[in-house]
Design a protein around this motif. Structure first.
Motif, PDB file in Angstrom:
ATOM      1  N   ALA A  29      18.120  48.709 -57.347  1.00  0.00           N
ATOM      2  CA  ALA A  29      17.181  49.815 -57.210  1.00  0.00           C
ATOM      3  C   ALA A  29      17.527  50.691 -56.002  1.00  0.00           C
ATOM      4  O   ALA A  29      17.459  51.915 -56.083  1.00  0.00           O
ATOM      5  CB  ALA A  29      15.757  49.291 -57.095  1.00  0.00           C
ATOM      6  N   ALA A  30      17.912  50.067 -54.891  1.00  0.00           N
ATOM      7  CA  ALA A  30      18.281  50.836 -53.698  1.00  0.00           C
ATOM      8  C   ALA A  30      19.525  51.673 -53.973  1.00  0.00           C
ATOM      9  O   ALA A  30      19.595  52.844 -53.597  1.00  0.00           O
ATOM     10  CB  ALA A  30      18.511  49.901 -52.514  1.00  0.00           C
ATOM     11  N   GLN A  67      25.376  53.922 -48.996  1.00  0.00           N
ATOM     12  CA  GLN A  67      25.837  53.246 -50.212  1.00  0.00           C
ATOM     13  C   GLN A  67      26.950  52.259 -49.894  1.00  0.00           C
ATOM     14  O   GLN A  67      26.967  51.140 -50.419  1.00  0.00           O
ATOM     15  CB  GLN A  67      26.349  54.263 -51.231  1.00  0.00           C
ATOM     16  N   LEU A  68      27.871  52.669 -49.044  1.00  0.00           N
ATOM     17  CA  LEU A  68      28.992  51.793 -48.688  1.00  0.00           C
ATOM     18  C   LEU A  68      28.540  50.560 -47.917  1.00  0.00           C
ATOM     19  O   LEU A  68      29.137  49.495 -48.037  1.00  0.00           O
ATOM     20  CB  LEU A  68      30.026  52.560 -47.863  1.00  0.00           C
ATOM     21  N   ARG A  69      27.502  50.698 -47.126  1.00  0.00           N
ATOM     22  CA  ARG A  69      27.038  49.594 -46.288  1.00  0.00           C
ATOM     23  C   ARG A  69      25.979  48.721 -46.957  1.00  0.00           C
ATOM     24  O   ARG A  69      25.607  47.684 -46.418  1.00  0.00           O
ATOM     25  CB  ARG A  69      26.486  50.138 -44.970  1.00  0.00           C
ATOM     26  N   LEU A  78      18.636  47.554 -47.059  1.00  0.00           N
ATOM     27  CA  LEU A  78      17.785  47.983 -48.172  1.00  0.00           C
ATOM     28  C   LEU A  78      16.620  48.829 -47.664  1.00  0.00           C
ATOM     29  O   LEU A  78      16.268  49.852 -48.268  1.00  0.00           O
ATOM     30  CB  LEU A  78      17.268  46.776 -48.947  1.00  0.00           C
ATOM     31  N   GLU A  79      16.038  48.433 -46.548  1.00  0.00           N
ATOM     32  CA  GLU A  79      14.933  49.192 -45.957  1.00  0.00           C
ATOM     33  C   GLU A  79      15.415  50.561 -45.486  1.00  0.00           C
ATOM     34  O   GLU A  79      14.736  51.567 -45.677  1.00  0.00           O
ATOM     35  CB  GLU A  79      14.309  48.406 -44.807  1.00  0.00           C
ATOM     36  N   ARG A  80      16.611  50.605 -44.861  1.00  0.00           N
ATOM     37  CA  ARG A  80      17.159  51.886 -44.423  1.00  0.00           C
ATOM     38  C   ARG A  80      17.464  52.786 -45.617  1.00  0.00           C
ATOM     39  O   ARG A  80      17.271  54.004 -45.546  1.00  0.00           O
ATOM     40  CB  ARG A  80      18.409  51.670 -43.569  1.00  0.00           C
ATOM     41  N   ALA A  81      17.950  52.201 -46.699  1.00  0.00           N
ATOM     42  CA  ALA A  81      18.229  52.987 -47.903  1.00  0.00           C
ATOM     43  C   ALA A  81      16.955  53.651 -48.404  1.00  0.00           C
ATOM     44  O   ALA A  81      16.944  54.835 -48.745  1.00  0.00           O
ATOM     45  CB  ALA A  81      18.843  52.100 -48.983  1.00  0.00           C
ATOM     46  N   HIS A  82      15.886  52.878 -48.435  1.00  0.00           N
ATOM     47  CA  HIS A  82      14.593  53.428 -48.865  1.00  0.00           C
ATOM     48  C   HIS A  82      14.141  54.541 -47.923  1.00  0.00           C
ATOM     49  O   HIS A  82      13.742  55.624 -48.368  1.00  0.00           O
ATOM     50  CB  HIS A  82      13.545  52.319 -48.915  1.00  0.00           C
TER      51      HIS A  82
END
Length: 97
Positions: A29-30, A67-69, A78-82
């Motif tokens: 989802a992320a 995305q790469l990390r 995942l939290e940073r992606a959100h």
């Protein structure tokens, strides 16, 4: 490499948002959320100029790096992606980012 500290210059300006952000498939989802945000930024860049184009380019780079990390076992990533996806969408909607 899977752990980024808040002082990391890449995405260091994005605050993690704790909680069950992505449900049962958080990594997938992320990743989907980041890819969607990239598409939105790319579309906005086509019509942007000046300062807005510069900011969108920075967001595009940040999204690519995120995305790469991104790793399935890295909750902070995942939290940073959100948070990054949310920040980008607020910017695109005309709100402060």
């Amino acid at each position: 490499m899977t752990d980024q500290s808040p002082s990391d210059p890449i995405l260091g300006h994005v605050e993690p948002v704790p909680g069950g952000l992505y449900g049962d498939q958080p990594y997938e989802a992320a990743l989907s959320d980041l890819r969607s945000a990239v598409a939105e930024v790319s579309a906005a860049l086509r019509n942007a100029d000046g300062t807005r184009a510069e900011q969108l380019s920075r967001y595009q780079q940040d999204l690519g790096r995120a995305q790469l990390r991104l790793r399935p076992d890295d909750k902070a990533a995942l939290e940073r992606a959100h948070a990054l996806s949310r920040t980008v969408r607020q910017y695109l909607a005309g709100g402060a980012a």
